[in-house]
Design a protein around this motif. Structure first.
Motif, PDB file in Angstrom:
ATOM      1  N   PHE A   1       0.823  -1.211   0.000  1.00 39.54           N
ATOM      2  CA  PHE A   1       0.000   0.000   0.000  1.00 39.54           C
ATOM      3  C   PHE A   1       0.857   1.261   0.000  1.00 39.54           C
ATOM      4  O   PHE A   1       0.518   2.252  -0.650  1.00 39.54           O
ATOM      5  N   MET A   2       1.972   1.230   0.695  1.00 45.72           N
ATOM      6  CA  MET A   2       2.840   2.405   0.774  1.00 45.72           C
ATOM      7  C   MET A   2       3.466   2.750  -0.572  1.00 45.72           C
ATOM      8  O   MET A   2       3.675   3.924  -0.881  1.00 45.72           O
ATOM      9  N   CYS A   3       3.781   1.731  -1.378  1.00 42.52           N
ATOM     10  CA  CYS A   3       4.431   1.948  -2.677  1.00 42.52           C
ATOM     11  C   CYS A   3       3.364   2.247  -3.728  1.00 42.52           C
ATOM     12  O   CYS A   3       2.734   1.336  -4.270  1.00 42.52           O
ATOM     13  N   GLU A   4       3.173   3.515  -4.011  1.00 38.68           N
ATOM     14  CA  GLU A   4       2.126   3.951  -4.937  1.00 38.68           C
ATOM     15  C   GLU A   4       2.671   4.039  -6.358  1.00 38.68           C
ATOM     16  O   GLU A   4       3.766   4.543  -6.582  1.00 38.68           O
TER      17      GLU A   4
ATOM     18  N   GLU B   1       3.331   7.769   5.607  1.00 40.34           N
ATOM     19  CA  GLU B   1       2.415   8.139   6.685  1.00 40.34           C
ATOM     20  C   GLU B   1       1.472   6.975   6.985  1.00 40.34           C
ATOM     21  O   GLU B   1       0.674   6.573   6.142  1.00 40.34           O
ATOM     22  N   LEU B   2       1.564   6.430   8.184  1.00 39.57           N
ATOM     23  CA  LEU B   2       0.707   5.325   8.611  1.00 39.57           C
ATOM     24  C   LEU B   2       0.087   5.666   9.962  1.00 39.57           C
ATOM     25  O   LEU B   2       0.739   6.243  10.831  1.00 39.57           O
ATOM     26  N   ASN B   3      -1.175   5.313  10.116  1.00 37.63           N
ATOM     27  CA  ASN B   3      -1.885   5.565  11.369  1.00 37.63           C
ATOM     28  C   ASN B   3      -1.718   4.360  12.291  1.00 37.63           C
ATOM     29  O   ASN B   3      -2.067   3.236  11.928  1.00 37.63           O
ATOM     30  N   ARG B   4      -1.184   4.596  13.476  1.00 37.26           N
ATOM     31  CA  ARG B   4      -0.924   3.494  14.405  1.00 37.26           C
ATOM     32  C   ARG B   4      -2.124   3.148  15.278  1.00 37.26           C
ATOM     33  O   ARG B   4      -2.088   2.145  16.004  1.00 37.26           O
TER      34      ARG B   4
ATOM     35  N   ALA C   1      -4.376   7.304   7.443  1.00 36.36           N
ATOM     36  CA  ALA C   1      -3.343   8.346   7.480  1.00 36.36           C
ATOM     37  C   ALA C   1      -3.568   9.428   6.432  1.00 36.36           C
ATOM     38  O   ALA C   1      -2.881  10.454   6.449  1.00 36.36           O
ATOM     39  N   LYS C   2      -4.526   9.226   5.530  1.00 35.90           N
ATOM     40  CA  LYS C   2      -4.802  10.217   4.488  1.00 35.90           C
ATOM     41  C   LYS C   2      -5.731  11.290   5.055  1.00 35.90           C
ATOM     42  O   LYS C   2      -6.957  11.221   4.930  1.00 35.90           O
ATOM     43  N   ASP C   3      -5.122  12.289   5.663  1.00 35.25           N
ATOM     44  CA  ASP C   3      -5.870  13.314   6.393  1.00 35.25           C
ATOM     45  C   ASP C   3      -6.738  14.189   5.496  1.00 35.25           C
ATOM     46  O   ASP C   3      -7.682  14.823   5.971  1.00 35.25           O
ATOM     47  N   LYS C   4      -6.425  14.250   4.212  1.00 39.85           N
ATOM     48  CA  LYS C   4      -7.201  15.103   3.311  1.00 39.85           C
ATOM     49  C   LYS C   4      -8.544  14.481   2.933  1.00 39.85           C
ATOM     50  O   LYS C   4      -9.394  15.152   2.347  1.00 39.85           O
TER      51      LYS C   4
END
Length: 637
Positions: free
Chosen positions: A189-192, A294-297, A401-404
């Motif tokens: 997921f991190m590697c876009e 950016e990852l939400n823990r 983690a996608k705050d937008k």
């Protein structure tokens, strides 16, 4: 009555859609291809007494570069005080002693270490496909047992890949097996917009032991990462390549430690390495590769069990918890006679906690066939399909983690198939290969009927047909081939893909179509050329821009040769050529074979126009971060 739209198709598209093939008179005009480059060596052989023992480099593609990131794990452990523990700098030294993993004679006689660092670079023996894998090892300090892996370590791995992305053809990550499935899922997921293979591997027994699985796992991972453009985060173990976000560890005492219960392997390595190209996930985008660290823990796993109390569930769902993977019974069921339990789940989802419903079963998917499954949907849970708990947790961490994005957008994203982590119900929309009338005609003439033989016919015929369609810019024909299940990334006899051909011909719309349907900008033909090389050679500026936007780049060897090419262009006052090479990423300050730069050559011959143009190019490139917007007007000789 025939469909009127059929008449608007090109002749090739009509042939691919028609039940009969009409033979026309042979044309006296044969298709031509661009001038072929003569094979050459990228590295000069060092002076030595005998070179007979070194296999000649038959083409620039004889070598591929792979970066091995050694994070730790059992594969490189040694025994200290009767227990296994990671040992710094031990792996490279040991690999040098293994002929199957390092060809010392080839490295010495070809001057390998004149180009790469001796301390961390090795090279595999020549493969069956006449290719070599040159691999460099980046070792972390301290080395980690995978039980100590954190989200910060995932971010470090991702950033190291991003930093070295343009310098290597593929990546191998050495990792402990205990949390390898979590790391593989997170990186997927991190590697876009990933366009190159990232392969995680490790072992159950250290590579130093006489009997171990580490050597085979490392060798297989290197061969796949260096020889095949599989744009996924994968896990290679026990002769199988799996999609990284589909695996889970199932056995602590077997070499066959990992399983992908709901998806067949992407590849198997037996007598030959066989890639299941129909299963390979491809990014349908023109966006450039990037890593989102950016990852939400504030996420967690909660497993239902008979008699679980509502107090336990309530305590688990308290702030700051923002996302939960609920492992339920069977096909996504929970007790429907426990209003206290369901009430706590409903309160949490109403307050903004995203809860994903995943099955506890190793194989299968979440459905709403039972009333005990519907009650969870009514409580606001999102069906996780056949995602593994590791994939669901990693996806939650990534999406949250996608705050937008607002809450509804995040929920929709959790229900979408982002990286092939879940199966999609096509509701009968999948086209059967035998439905293709073109294939029917060929199959009938060859008396073929079984699925395997139909696929063999398709795979043999469609690559050259797709290249022919690309040559004339025929998008309709490519669409017809795509509907047959054709992989538009496969190459012809020279390894040239439809994207190579479209880039040569300057068909911008067709290049856009191919990139939007999974074509890779990193494919190399038998001469080592990528689509970007072809677009530069034939001066197709807009195609170069689009390929660069998608992440295409020159190889290290090509960039080293750029100085000489730029000097030649400067000497001949070829402004268009200078601009094209600059757009493609060449360093205008790169020295040629004689130590001079392009601007020095222009100054030496007194060509002020070229000097001014180069200064302007470098200035514009610096201001725009590498993108040049103006168009050069080539001057006369």
């Amino acid at each position: 009555m025939a469909d009127s739209s059929f008449d608007n198709l090109t002749s090739l598209a009509r042939a691919l859609s028609h039940p009969k093939l009409e033979l026309s008179e042979p044309s006296d005009v044969s298709p031509t291809r661009g001038a072929q480059l003569q094979p050459c060596r990228r590295r000069k052989l060092s002076s030595c007494t005998s070179l007979e023992s070194v296999e000649p480099l038959t083409s620039p593609t004889a070598e591929a570069r792979v970066l091995v990131i050694n994070t730790g794990g059992t594969i490189g452990m040694t025994i200290h005080d009767n227990v296994l523990a990671p040992t710094a700098n031990a792996l490279v030294k040991s690999l040098r002693k293994l002929p199957i993993l390092h060809d010392a004679m080839y490295a010495q006689q070809t001057g390998l270490y004149d180009y790469y660092s001796y301390e961390n670079t090795l090279v595999l023996p020549l493969s069956k496909d006449k290719k070599r894998i040159v691999y460099s090892i980046l070792e972390y300090s301290p080395l980690l047992d995978s039980s100590n892996m954190t989200t910060d370590d995932w971010g470090r791995i991702g950033k190291d890949i991003e930093k070295n992305y343009e310098n290597y053809d593929g990546f191998v990550i050495l990792h402990g097996t205990d949390t390898m499935a979590y790391t593989a899922s997170a990186l997927s997921f991190m590697c876009e917009h990933l366009g190159k293979p990232i392969v995680l591997t490790g072992s159950q027994v250290p590579i130093f032991e006489m009997r171990n699985d580490g050597r085979g796992n490392l060798l297989g991972a290197l061969l796949i990462a260096g020889q095949f453009v599989i744009p996924e985060v994968c896990l290679y173990f026990y002769n199988k390549l799996h999609r990284g976000n589909r695996v889970t560890k199932v056995d602590a005492g077997s070499f066959n430690a990992f399983s992908s219960p709901n998806l067949a392997p992407l590849a198997t390595a037996e007598v030959d390495i066989k890639i299941n190209w129909d299963t390979v996930w491809r990014p349908n985008t023109t966006a450039k590769f990037q890593v989102s660290t950016e990852l939400n823990r504030n996420v967690g796993l909660l497993r239902l069990f008979p008699g679980i109390t509502s107090a336990t569930v309530k305590a688990f769902l308290q702030p700051p918890m923002m996302g939960v993977v609920l492992e339920t019974y069977g096909s996504g069921n929970a007790p429907d006679n426990r209003p206290d339990l369901l009430q706590e789940l409903k309160k949490a989802t109403d307050s903004g906690v995203i809860i994903i419903n995943c099955t506890q079963c190793l194989r299968g998917t979440v459905s709403t066939s039972y009333a005990t499954g519907m009650v969870l949907m009514d409580a606001g849970l999102i069906a996780g399909g056949d995602m593994t708990p590791e994939a669901a947790l990693s996806k939650l961490s990534y999406v949250l983690a996608k705050d937008k994005l607002d809450l509804d957008a995040k929920k929709k994203l959790m229900g979408r198939n982002l990286r092939g982590e879940m199966s999609v119900d096509l509701a009968g929309a999948k086209l059967c290969l035998s439905d293709s009338r073109f294939i029917q005609v060929i199959a009938k003439s060859l008396s073929v009927s079984c699925k395997e033989e139909l696929e063999a016919i398709r795979d043999a015929l469609t690559p050259p047909l797709a290249c022919a369609a690309a040559k004339i810019g025929d998008i309709e024909a490519l669409q017809a081939l795509k509907e047959m299940g054709t992989n538009l990334c496969l190459g012809d006899y020279d390894g040239r893909t439809p994207l190579h051909i479209a880039a040569c011909e300057g068909h911008l719309k067709l290049v856009e179509y191919l990139l939007g349907h999974g074509a890779t900008v990193y494919a190399k033909d038998r001469y080592g050329d990528t689509p970007l090389c072809n677009a530069v050679r034939f001066r197709h500026k807009e195609v170069v821009k689009l390929l660069r936007q998608t992440g295409a780049h020159f190889s290290r060897e090509k960039l080293e040769e750029a100085g000489t090419e730029l000097c030649s262009l400067a000497a001949t006052r070829d402004l268009e050529g200078l601009e094209i090479w600059s757009l493609a990423g060449a360093d205008l300050r790169k020295q040629g074979y004689d130590g001079q730069t392009a601007i020095q050559v222009a100054q030496a011959v007194g060509n002020k126009e070229v000097v001014a143009f180069l200064v302007q190019l470098m200035s514009n490139k610096s201001k725009s971060g590498g993108v040049i917007e103006f168009t050069a007007t080539p001057s006369g000789p």
